[in-house]
Design a protein around this motif. Structure first.
Motif, PDB file in Angstrom:
ATOM      1  N   VAL A 141     -10.793 -14.409  -8.966  1.00  0.00           N
ATOM      2  CA  VAL A 141     -10.484 -13.669  -7.740  1.00  0.00           C
ATOM      3  C   VAL A 141     -11.752 -13.426  -6.925  1.00  0.00           C
ATOM      4  O   VAL A 141     -12.856 -13.791  -7.326  1.00  0.00           O
ATOM      5  CB  VAL A 141      -9.813 -12.315  -8.069  1.00  0.00           C
ATOM      6  N   ASN A 142     -11.561 -12.784  -5.766  1.00  0.00           N
ATOM      7  CA  ASN A 142     -12.674 -12.406  -4.913  1.00  0.00           C
ATOM      8  C   ASN A 142     -13.259 -11.077  -5.341  1.00  0.00           C
ATOM      9  O   ASN A 142     -12.606 -10.292  -6.014  1.00  0.00           O
ATOM     10  CB  ASN A 142     -12.196 -12.252  -3.469  1.00  0.00           C
ATOM     11  N   ILE A 176     -18.576  -6.289   3.225  1.00  0.00           N
ATOM     12  CA  ILE A 176     -17.785  -5.568   4.210  1.00  0.00           C
ATOM     13  C   ILE A 176     -18.509  -4.279   4.565  1.00  0.00           C
ATOM     14  O   ILE A 176     -19.372  -3.804   3.820  1.00  0.00           O
ATOM     15  CB  ILE A 176     -16.368  -5.239   3.683  1.00  0.00           C
ATOM     16  N   GLY A 177     -18.162  -3.707   5.716  1.00  0.00           N
ATOM     17  CA  GLY A 177     -18.855  -2.517   6.208  1.00  0.00           C
ATOM     18  C   GLY A 177     -18.881  -1.406   5.174  1.00  0.00           C
ATOM     19  O   GLY A 177     -17.843  -0.986   4.682  1.00  0.00           O
ATOM     20  N   THR A 200      -7.164  -1.947   5.353  1.00  0.00           N
ATOM     21  CA  THR A 200      -7.314  -1.109   4.162  1.00  0.00           C
ATOM     22  C   THR A 200      -8.782  -0.973   3.760  1.00  0.00           C
ATOM     23  O   THR A 200      -9.091  -0.787   2.597  1.00  0.00           O
ATOM     24  CB  THR A 200      -6.502  -1.644   2.953  1.00  0.00           C
ATOM     25  N   PHE A 246       0.840  -1.198   0.000  1.00  0.00           N
ATOM     26  CA  PHE A 246       0.000   0.000   0.000  1.00  0.00           C
ATOM     27  C   PHE A 246       0.875   1.248   0.000  1.00  0.00           C
ATOM     28  O   PHE A 246       0.780   2.103   0.850  1.00  0.00           O
ATOM     29  CB  PHE A 246      -1.025  -0.056   1.136  1.00  0.00           C
ATOM     30  N   PRO A 304     -13.966  -7.592  -3.988  1.00  0.00           N
ATOM     31  CA  PRO A 304     -13.503  -6.806  -2.832  1.00  0.00           C
ATOM     32  C   PRO A 304     -14.647  -6.270  -1.971  1.00  0.00           C
ATOM     33  O   PRO A 304     -14.412  -5.872  -0.832  1.00  0.00           O
ATOM     34  CB  PRO A 304     -12.734  -5.643  -3.475  1.00  0.00           C
ATOM     35  N   LYS A 340     -15.022  -2.777  -9.955  1.00  0.00           N
ATOM     36  CA  LYS A 340     -14.276  -1.842 -10.793  1.00  0.00           C
ATOM     37  C   LYS A 340     -13.133  -2.584 -11.476  1.00  0.00           C
ATOM     38  O   LYS A 340     -12.328  -3.242 -10.797  1.00  0.00           O
ATOM     39  CB  LYS A 340     -13.728  -0.703  -9.956  1.00  0.00           C
ATOM     40  N   ALA A 341     -13.056  -2.495 -12.779  1.00  0.00           N
ATOM     41  CA  ALA A 341     -11.963  -3.129 -13.538  1.00  0.00           C
ATOM     42  C   ALA A 341     -11.793  -2.326 -14.811  1.00  0.00           C
ATOM     43  O   ALA A 341     -12.190  -2.739 -15.908  1.00  0.00           O
ATOM     44  CB  ALA A 341     -12.300  -4.586 -13.834  1.00  0.00           C
ATOM     45  N   GLY A 393      -6.488  -3.154 -14.208  1.00  0.00           N
ATOM     46  CA  GLY A 393      -7.167  -2.037 -13.545  1.00  0.00           C
ATOM     47  C   GLY A 393      -8.067  -2.423 -12.389  1.00  0.00           C
ATOM     48  O   GLY A 393      -8.614  -1.549 -11.717  1.00  0.00           O
ATOM     49  N   ALA A 394      -8.242  -3.709 -12.160  1.00  0.00           N
ATOM     50  CA  ALA A 394      -9.052  -4.140 -11.010  1.00  0.00           C
ATOM     51  C   ALA A 394      -8.123  -4.399  -9.822  1.00  0.00           C
ATOM     52  O   ALA A 394      -7.143  -5.148  -9.955  1.00  0.00           O
ATOM     53  CB  ALA A 394      -9.833  -5.399 -11.344  1.00  0.00           C
ATOM     54  N   GLU A 395      -8.442  -3.796  -8.685  1.00  0.00           N
ATOM     55  CA  GLU A 395      -7.634  -4.006  -7.485  1.00  0.00           C
ATOM     56  C   GLU A 395      -8.246  -5.146  -6.684  1.00  0.00           C
ATOM     57  O   GLU A 395      -9.348  -5.027  -6.169  1.00  0.00           O
ATOM     58  CB  GLU A 395      -7.614  -2.728  -6.645  1.00  0.00           C
ATOM     59  N   ARG A 431     -17.497 -15.942  -7.025  1.00  0.00           N
ATOM     60  CA  ARG A 431     -16.170 -15.517  -7.495  1.00  0.00           C
ATOM     61  C   ARG A 431     -16.321 -14.595  -8.696  1.00  0.00           C
ATOM     62  O   ARG A 431     -17.395 -14.500  -9.282  1.00  0.00           O
ATOM     63  CB  ARG A 431     -15.350 -16.749  -7.870  1.00  0.00           C
ATOM     64  N   SER A 456      -7.871   0.787   0.507  1.00  0.00           N
ATOM     65  CA  SER A 456      -7.915   0.387  -0.889  1.00  0.00           C
ATOM     66  C   SER A 456      -8.950   1.218  -1.632  1.00  0.00           C
ATOM     67  O   SER A 456      -9.845   1.793  -1.030  1.00  0.00           O
ATOM     68  CB  SER A 456      -8.267  -1.084  -0.985  1.00  0.00           C
ATOM     69  N   GLY A 457      -8.795   1.271  -2.918  1.00  0.00           N
ATOM     70  CA  GLY A 457      -9.660   2.140  -3.705  1.00  0.00           C
ATOM     71  C   GLY A 457     -10.868   1.443  -4.292  1.00  0.00           C
ATOM     72  O   GLY A 457     -11.382   1.852  -5.307  1.00  0.00           O
ATOM     73  N   VAL A 458     -11.303   0.380  -3.630  1.00  0.00           N
ATOM     74  CA  VAL A 458     -12.352  -0.419  -4.266  1.00  0.00           C
ATOM     75  C   VAL A 458     -13.722   0.215  -4.198  1.00  0.00           C
ATOM     76  O   VAL A 458     -14.603  -0.140  -4.952  1.00  0.00           O
ATOM     77  CB  VAL A 458     -12.436  -1.835  -3.657  1.00  0.00           C
ATOM     78  N   GLN A 459     -13.914   1.134  -3.264  1.00  0.00           N
ATOM     79  CA  GLN A 459     -15.243   1.722  -3.162  1.00  0.00           C
ATOM     80  C   GLN A 459     -15.206   3.158  -3.627  1.00  0.00           C
ATOM     81  O   GLN A 459     -14.950   4.064  -2.852  1.00  0.00           O
ATOM     82  CB  GLN A 459     -15.736   1.655  -1.737  1.00  0.00           C
ATOM     83  N   GLU A 508     -17.139  -9.759   2.376  1.00  0.00           N
ATOM     84  CA  GLU A 508     -16.328 -10.444   3.381  1.00  0.00           C
ATOM     85  C   GLU A 508     -15.741 -11.688   2.724  1.00  0.00           C
ATOM     86  O   GLU A 508     -16.235 -12.125   1.676  1.00  0.00           O
ATOM     87  CB  GLU A 508     -17.216 -10.889   4.560  1.00  0.00           C
ATOM     88  N   THR A 509     -14.734 -12.271   3.317  1.00  0.00           N
ATOM     89  CA  THR A 509     -14.192 -13.501   2.764  1.00  0.00           C
ATOM     90  C   THR A 509     -14.438 -14.656   3.735  1.00  0.00           C
ATOM     91  O   THR A 509     -14.522 -14.459   4.951  1.00  0.00           O
ATOM     92  CB  THR A 509     -12.691 -13.375   2.486  1.00  0.00           C
TER      93      THR A 509
END
Lengths: 399, 399
Positions: free
Chosen positions: B104-105, B35-36, A115, A66, B107, B54-55, A101-103, B96, B16-19, B110-111
């Motif tokens: 992948v998961n 996740i919260g 994070t 990060f 983001p 996001k991708a 581009g997907a994290e 998935r 992380s920038g997922v949201q 939750e996992t």
């Protein structure tokens, strides 16, 4: 008809295809943070990480911690992408993968809530250091409890470390350390990333720390009927508009819900002398803010890579800060058992300035503090494991 | 210089920038497994899942459960890809994301350890059903313990559900249910995906089940000095060559390490009448295999979506199966308190044939069993939550 159900049982539960034949062992050894059997990521003898992921049709794959730095991965003939880092600082590092581009996470890694989401993590081993590893000593346990918070109006999860012997010793009462995670993390952080239970087990076995309970809760809260902070945990660099509201709600959770719940349900010594409040980063700030406002509840406060602050840019004034609790320094020093701060020497200058500046201001005002510096570590979990390892032995000793 | 450290604390821990801003609320409500703060995936009123990730630079994004069907996602102008499913069966589903060939998961989720790795999961709510939700009843706790296994030579993690009152009641002793996960899952499955603690809390509050301990361990083991099964958990459809070795090691873990550890460290009623062994899928097979070989330890056995088997394709013969323990059916029926089996009515025909065939053969041989059928559910956690909910009330009653 009877059929052999062995293969059925194995076949019927889905298994993801993340570990294919491309995962042949190479240089180094699988990271201890990998899922069972995952060969990647690996850690080399000179502490480089070798990452590897299958992404058959991707155009671009990068790994990253990060920080801004990204490690470009290269593709082999089987659809696997690999990247190797420079030698890394030991300890636990969150990391991520960018696929076109997907994290996302690395499927080879366990996940850790940090994070702001579940995130991959890699443990870089620290030579000859084992205070946070499971050893042949008596082990305590970590109890997942759910309790209803009157403040938030919902069920909250809390983890409670109970020291070895707590279950069998039917009468002993114990002091309590309330220990908070940082921003973007949650109540699972100290156990999973922080190894708090192993650290305490080992300290207690060596008689360096006295047996205590460690309570780990979630540092986010919104009052019943109020909207939760958008996006959950605060986003980087931007305090949500309702930050003060969230912190105020959390203050009530701690002081009005959590402490009474713990005292009612565990064999605690329910007085301020035997209660400490500490946390890392945002949790350190919460600990100072809440602890100094409630010295009737907590005689010890700790802030790891984060402590005071919140003066709105104005200079710190010991006469007025924290509602003037420190105005009479001699009286305050006598009342409090310990104000602890810590910082990693590799943390960002701004962070170091913040913590050291706060500490200097306290000392200048005649307020006693203890500062621990973690050599060579950044704003990461090794700084905080070490901080707990230094802090816990100072707790709850006879005056 | 004192600076305002508030923004520092928030800024320093990585987020992380997922949201991003693309995550604006749409139709439906966020899944309870998110996740919260994550707005996606969402569940619509007719129980469709809306996935979104996001991708930015991906060519192809698909979502999938662990079935062959894939849901092609479409991209909007902000780099987010979305897909909506058909109305889904309630309960917990692993899922998935495929991003240009990388599995992948999501983001936003939750996992959950399942499918041989940490995996995304989505909870589709079940109307008017709350037996696996936290309610205003006394709550037990789930204790994470580490113990050293002589058989495997390493530290193993075990979770122990202790019923409400266990901690305060200093003398009462309790029966124990040993409860195993399925292939590709681990000791966290029953708590996280299975909601075992809430199910037990609620059953006990209603006096439908008597207070008991529930011990949840990991169904994989290799003997000290032997190589672990390659790739950890068995892969789908292919029993690793050392499967028998792994199962034999696990048998020793349960009977020689785990049961003695639990009896020594918890207030149990340490006899066969007050010990049950059950599990789902592979765990059901392990329970029957180990339980019927050790009826001196266990008087009750349960297999959810998995039970007997392992006859190498030969017809089941009650005279010889399981070392002949059932040869005298009258004697066996008197000795055992309960053989329980369950199956989801939407499970694959092969799986249904396996479980029902085993049950029929037992009945034909004069062996008493109880079969529970979960209406409309597949080889998934809702079948197993229901199975536990049906099984637990039958346990440890007076004869």
């Amino acid at each position: 008809m009877i059929i052999n159900t062995l293969s059925l049982m194995l076949a019927m539960l889905p298994i993801s295809g993340v570990q294919g034949p491309g995962q042949m062992p190479g240089e180094g050894t699988p990271a201890s943070t990998n899922i069972g059997g995952a060969q990647y990521p690996r850690v080399t003898s000179d502490l480089r990480a070798i990452f590897r992921i299958k992404a058959t049709d991707a155009q671009k794959v990068e790994f990253a911690f990060f920080t801004p730095k990204r490690y470009s991965a290269t593709k082999d003939g089987t659809g696997f992408w690999s990247a190797t880092t420079e030698p890394l600082v030991p300890g636990f590092h969150y990391y991520r993968v960018f696929i076109d581009g997907a994290e996302v996470n690395d499927p080879g890694s366990e996940t850790f809530y940090g994070t702001g989401k579940q995130t991959s993590g890699i443990e870089i081993p620290e030579k000859d250091v084992d205070y946070y590893l499971p050893k042949d000593v008596p082990h305590g346990d970590v109890r997942e409890q759910w309790y209803k918070s009157v403040t938030t109006g919902n069920w909250r999860r809390v983890y409670v470390y109970c020291p070895p012997g707590y279950g069998k010793d039917r009468n002993g009462r114990y002091p309590v350390l309330y220990l908070q995670h940082g921003s973007g993390e949650d109540e699972r952080g100290w156990s999973n990333q922080g190894r708090a239970a192993f650290i305490m087990d080992n300290l207690i076995a060596e008689k360096k720390a006295i047996p205590m309970l460690v309570v780990m809760e979630k540092g986010y809260a919104s009052r019943a009927g109020e909207t939760a902070p958008p996006g959950g945990p605060p986003r980087p660099g931007q305090a949500p508009p309702n930050m003060n509201r969230m912190f105020s709600a959390f203050e009530d959770v701690v002081t009005k819900n959590l402490v009474p719940y713990i005292d009612a349900n565990f064999r605690t010594i329910p007085d301020r002398d035997h209660r400490a409040l500490a946390g890392l980063s945002m949790g350190g700030m919460q600990s100072y803010t809440i602890g100094l406002k409630h010295t009737d509840l907590f005689a010890t406060i700790g802030g790891f890579s984060g402590a005071g602050g919140g003066f709105g840019g104005a200079p710190f004034d010991a006469k007025t800060a924290f509602d003037g609790v420190m105005a009479d320094s001699a009286k305050f020093n006598k009342r409090m058992r310990l104000l602890f701060l810590s910082i990693g020497t590799a943390e960002a200058p701004r962070m170091q300035d913040g913590v050291r500046g706060f500490r200097d201001a306290l000392e200048k005002a005649g307020i006693k503090t203890v500062l621990y510096e973690s050599p060579g570590t950044d704003h990461e979990w090794l700084t905080w494991r070490r901080s707990l390892h230094e802090f816990a032995p100072l707790l709850f000793k006879r005056r």
